[in-house]
Scaffold this motif. Structure first.
Motif: not given
Length: 125
Positions: A115-125
């Motif tokens: 597994w990788g460490q992860g990356t944050q995705v934020t979808v917001s206006s």
């Protein structure tokens, strides 16, 4: 053993696009099943997509038609192109790999060894 590093996360407005990358440390990507999972706050980690050594690709129903997984074996990289993003796509996205992954297990978290460490995705206006 293989190390995985995800990049490409960030903040994007609804309807926007992002491309995530997962770079592997070993030049054996041809022999691995590579999956993308995500975990939103307060929720369990869920499968998003996978590309298999058989060249088959799989998608969760929630992302079909919006996300595309691809691999560049020469660059040891798997991509997740995410279009038409929605606020409910907000999560930490993880890349995972396994050398013995069966197609039928593409969405089973327990079947992935690396597994990788992860990356944050934020979808917001």
């Amino acid at each position: 053993q293989v190390q995985l590093v995800e990049t490409g996360g960030g903040l994007v407005q609804p309807g926007g696009s992002l491309r995530l990358s997962c770079v592997a440390s070993r030049n054996l990507i041809d022999y691995y099943g590579i999956g993308w999972f995500r975990q939103a706050p307060g929720k369990e980690r869920e499968a998003v997509s996978a590309t298999m050594s058989s060249d088959a690709t799989y998608y969760a129903d929630s992302v079909k038609g919006r996300f595309t997984i691809s691999r560049d074996n020469a660059k040891k990289t798997v991509y997740l192109q995410m279009n038409s993003l929605k606020p409910e796509d907000t999560a930490v996205y993880y890349c995972a790999a396994d050398s013995l992954l069966l197609d039928s297990n593409w969405d089973k978290e327990s079947m992935y060894d690396f597994w990788g460490q992860g990356t944050q995705v934020t979808v917001s206006s």
